[in-house]
Motif scaffolding. Structure first.
Motif, PDB file in Angstrom:
ATOM      1  N   LEU A  25       0.837  -1.196   0.000  1.00  0.00           N
ATOM      2  CA  LEU A  25       0.000   0.000   0.000  1.00  0.00           C
ATOM      3  C   LEU A  25       0.873   1.247   0.000  1.00  0.00           C
ATOM      4  CD1 LEU A  25      -2.713  -1.188   2.552  1.00  0.00           C
ATOM      5  CD2 LEU A  25      -2.641  -1.481   0.061  1.00  0.00           C
ATOM      6  N   PHE A  26       0.611   2.121  -0.975  1.00  0.00           N
ATOM      7  CA  PHE A  26       1.461   3.283  -1.197  1.00  0.00           C
ATOM      8  C   PHE A  26       0.823   4.597  -0.743  1.00  0.00           C
ATOM      9  CE2 PHE A  26       2.560  -0.061  -4.164  1.00  0.00           C
ATOM     10  CZ  PHE A  26       3.928  -0.168  -3.972  1.00  0.00           C
ATOM     11  N   GLY A  27      -0.300   4.517  -0.044  1.00  0.00           N
ATOM     12  CA  GLY A  27      -0.899   5.710   0.549  1.00  0.00           C
ATOM     13  C   GLY A  27      -0.339   5.931   1.950  1.00  0.00           C
ATOM     14  N   GLY A  28      -0.461   7.127   2.462  1.00  0.00           N
ATOM     15  CA  GLY A  28       0.055   7.417   3.789  1.00  0.00           C
ATOM     16  C   GLY A  28      -0.907   6.987   4.882  1.00  0.00           C
ATOM     17  N   GLY A  29      -0.396   6.927   6.106  1.00  0.00           N
ATOM     18  CA  GLY A  29      -1.226   6.671   7.266  1.00  0.00           C
ATOM     19  C   GLY A  29      -1.798   5.273   7.354  1.00  0.00           C
ATOM     20  N   VAL A  30      -1.121   4.274   6.804  1.00  0.00           N
ATOM     21  CA  VAL A  30      -1.617   2.898   6.844  1.00  0.00           C
ATOM     22  C   VAL A  30      -1.127   2.217   8.121  1.00  0.00           C
ATOM     23  CG1 VAL A  30      -1.605   0.659   5.711  1.00  0.00           C
ATOM     24  CG2 VAL A  30      -1.639   2.750   4.337  1.00  0.00           C
ATOM     25  N   ASP A  31      -2.069   1.637   8.868  1.00  0.00           N
ATOM     26  CA  ASP A  31      -1.725   0.844  10.045  1.00  0.00           C
ATOM     27  C   ASP A  31      -1.604  -0.601   9.586  1.00  0.00           C
ATOM     28  OD1 ASP A  31      -1.974  -0.853  12.364  1.00  0.00           O
ATOM     29  OD2 ASP A  31      -2.701   0.878  13.484  1.00  0.00           O
ATOM     30  N   ALA A  32      -0.369  -1.099   9.464  1.00  0.00           N
ATOM     31  CA  ALA A  32      -0.150  -2.425   8.890  1.00  0.00           C
ATOM     32  C   ALA A  32      -0.829  -3.520   9.699  1.00  0.00           C
ATOM     33  CB  ALA A  32       1.350  -2.694   8.787  1.00  0.00           C
ATOM     34  N   ALA A  33      -0.737  -3.459  11.014  1.00  0.00           N
ATOM     35  CA  ALA A  33      -1.344  -4.500  11.854  1.00  0.00           C
ATOM     36  C   ALA A  33      -2.858  -4.490  11.725  1.00  0.00           C
ATOM     37  CB  ALA A  33      -0.928  -4.294  13.316  1.00  0.00           C
ATOM     38  N   GLU A  34      -3.435  -3.301  11.689  1.00  0.00           N
ATOM     39  CA  GLU A  34      -4.889  -3.186  11.552  1.00  0.00           C
ATOM     40  C   GLU A  34      -5.356  -3.717  10.200  1.00  0.00           C
ATOM     41  OE1 GLU A  34      -7.301   0.720  10.846  1.00  0.00           O
ATOM     42  OE2 GLU A  34      -7.100   0.454  13.020  1.00  0.00           O
ATOM     43  N   GLN A  35      -4.625  -3.349   9.148  1.00  0.00           N
ATOM     44  CA  GLN A  35      -4.976  -3.832   7.813  1.00  0.00           C
ATOM     45  C   GLN A  35      -4.813  -5.349   7.714  1.00  0.00           C
ATOM     46  OE1 GLN A  35      -6.920  -1.356   6.141  1.00  0.00           O
ATOM     47  NE2 GLN A  35      -5.873  -2.311   4.416  1.00  0.00           N
ATOM     48  N   GLU A  36      -3.761  -5.865   8.311  1.00  0.00           N
ATOM     49  CA  GLU A  36      -3.547  -7.312   8.251  1.00  0.00           C
ATOM     50  C   GLU A  36      -4.684  -8.056   8.944  1.00  0.00           C
ATOM     51  OE1 GLU A  36      -0.336 -10.739   9.682  1.00  0.00           O
ATOM     52  OE2 GLU A  36       0.270  -8.621   9.629  1.00  0.00           O
ATOM     53  N   ALA A  37      -5.106  -7.566  10.097  1.00  0.00           N
ATOM     54  CA  ALA A  37      -6.209  -8.212  10.822  1.00  0.00           C
ATOM     55  C   ALA A  37      -7.496  -8.159  10.012  1.00  0.00           C
ATOM     56  CB  ALA A  37      -6.394  -7.543  12.182  1.00  0.00           C
ATOM     57  N   ALA A  38      -7.754  -7.013   9.375  1.00  0.00           N
ATOM     58  CA  ALA A  38      -8.982  -6.870   8.590  1.00  0.00           C
ATOM     59  C   ALA A  38      -8.965  -7.780   7.365  1.00  0.00           C
ATOM     60  CB  ALA A  38      -9.160  -5.407   8.173  1.00  0.00           C
ATOM     61  N   LEU A  39      -7.827  -7.855   6.686  1.00  0.00           N
ATOM     62  CA  LEU A  39      -7.728  -8.716   5.506  1.00  0.00           C
ATOM     63  C   LEU A  39      -7.769 -10.189   5.893  1.00  0.00           C
ATOM     64  CD1 LEU A  39      -5.072  -6.773   3.405  1.00  0.00           C
ATOM     65  CD2 LEU A  39      -7.500  -7.060   2.871  1.00  0.00           C
ATOM     66  N   LYS A  40      -7.194 -10.538   7.024  1.00  0.00           N
ATOM     67  CA  LYS A  40      -7.258 -11.917   7.511  1.00  0.00           C
ATOM     68  C   LYS A  40      -8.708 -12.300   7.794  1.00  0.00           C
ATOM     69  CE  LYS A  40      -6.168 -15.839   9.566  1.00  0.00           C
ATOM     70  NZ  LYS A  40      -5.994 -17.072   8.748  1.00  0.00           N
ATOM     71  N   ALA A  41      -9.461 -11.408   8.427  1.00  0.00           N
ATOM     72  CA  ALA A  41     -10.870 -11.690   8.720  1.00  0.00           C
ATOM     73  C   ALA A  41     -11.665 -11.853   7.430  1.00  0.00           C
ATOM     74  CB  ALA A  41     -11.459 -10.573   9.579  1.00  0.00           C
ATOM     75  N   TRP A  42     -11.381 -10.997   6.435  1.00  0.00           N
ATOM     76  CA  TRP A  42     -12.082 -11.121   5.149  1.00  0.00           C
ATOM     77  C   TRP A  42     -11.739 -12.438   4.471  1.00  0.00           C
ATOM     78  CZ3 TRP A  42      -9.938 -11.520   0.226  1.00  0.00           C
ATOM     79  CH2 TRP A  42     -10.871 -11.521  -0.831  1.00  0.00           C
ATOM     80  N   LEU A  43     -10.454 -12.778   4.431  1.00  0.00           N
ATOM     81  CA  LEU A  43     -10.037 -14.006   3.747  1.00  0.00           C
ATOM     82  C   LEU A  43     -10.625 -15.232   4.447  1.00  0.00           C
ATOM     83  CD1 LEU A  43      -8.286 -15.017   1.405  1.00  0.00           C
ATOM     84  CD2 LEU A  43      -6.360 -15.141   2.994  1.00  0.00           C
ATOM     85  N   ASP A  44     -10.624 -15.239   5.758  1.00  0.00           N
ATOM     86  CA  ASP A  44     -11.256 -16.355   6.481  1.00  0.00           C
ATOM     87  C   ASP A  44     -12.727 -16.452   6.124  1.00  0.00           C
ATOM     88  OD1 ASP A  44      -8.868 -16.978   7.682  1.00  0.00           O
ATOM     89  OD2 ASP A  44      -9.391 -16.132   9.650  1.00  0.00           O
ATOM     90  N   GLY A  45     -13.396 -15.282   5.985  1.00  0.00           N
ATOM     91  CA  GLY A  45     -14.824 -15.271   5.660  1.00  0.00           C
ATOM     92  C   GLY A  45     -15.124 -15.840   4.287  1.00  0.00           C
TER      93      GLY A  45
END
Length: 243
Positions: A220-240
């Motif tokens: 992700l090349f935008g500013g202000g990205v919380d890597a841990a938060e994004q990883e948790a959200a993407l993990k939840a989506w992928l599990d779903g």
């Protein structure tokens, strides 16, 4: 039984040799994953680095050896081409242990995907600060149910894509708390899928084809990205996707 292997690829890249060198040596998180061996531009490798050849911006060889006599080597040879572009000859060699056939197939497919992602980075995001989302080398892994032969078709369906999705197809899909994925397919094979957005490269890995489970990562090349938060959200989506 172990076996030696060599995977060789040649690719033209839309950037100068200096930019290619920087991407390989210090910006690996922008197209592959953080390796822990990133060397800032203008610096030289530390004495304990497994660097055999350091000749910027033309030739880099990295080789690691294990006590059991196996090794892993990466060879990057960069040549200037017309129009400010470059050609990369990449050779990955080493020794694979038991089950080398699946490992060799996986190395070949991953190599093609990573080098394609390198080209995408250099063409669309060169030099922009990046946040890598996922764990180094493994990314974000799906659940055990993401290991079936049809698992990549399920992923494509969740993204609103047909099983035969092709490069250039538009993608607009909800990723749950990770927001909306709005972009275009930039890479498509039965085993791998890439989606490029205005500020990111999303990579989907069909490791179900190699005895694992479907996984993903994001650059992700935008500013202000919380890597841990994004990883948790993407993990939840992928599990779903595979619930």
């Amino acid at each position: 039984m172990s076996r030696e292997f060599e995977v060789t690829r040649d690719i033209d890249l839309p950037a100068s040799p200096d930019d290619v060198w920087t991407a390989i040596t210090s910006d690996s998180a922008a197209w592959m994953f953080p390796t822990g061996m990133e060397i800032p531009a203008g610096a030289t490798p530390p004495e304990d680095a497994p660097v055999v050849t350091w000749d910027p911006p033309s030739h880099l060889v990295i080789r690691t050896e294990s006590p059991d006599g196996t090794f892993n080597a990466l060879d990057y040879a960069i040549e200037a081409r017309d129009g400010g572009t470059a050609h990369l000859r990449y050779v990955h060699s080493g020794i694979l242990a038991d089950g080398w056939e699946d490992q060799y197939d996986a190395i070949g497919g991953h190599t093609d995907f990573y080098l394609h992602t390198l080209a995408q980075y250099l063409q669309h995001f060169n030099g922009r600060p990046v946040t890598y989302v996922g764990r180094p080398s493994s990314g974000i892994e799906g659940p055990g149910s993401a290991g079936t032969p049809e698992a990549m078709d399920a992923l494509r369906a969740a993204l609103g894509l047909a099983p035969g999705a092709a490069v250039g197809d538009a993608v607009r899909a909800s990723l749950g708390d990770a927001r909306t994925l709005d972009g275009v397919v930039d890479h498509a094979t039965p085993e791998f899928l890439g989606v490029r957005t205005a500020d990111g490269l999303y990579r989907f890995f069909g490791r179900n084809h190699y005895g694992g489970v479907v996984g993903m990562s994001a650059h992700l090349f935008g500013g202000g990205v919380d890597a841990a938060e994004q990883e948790a959200a993407l993990k939840a989506w992928l599990d779903g996707v595979y619930a």
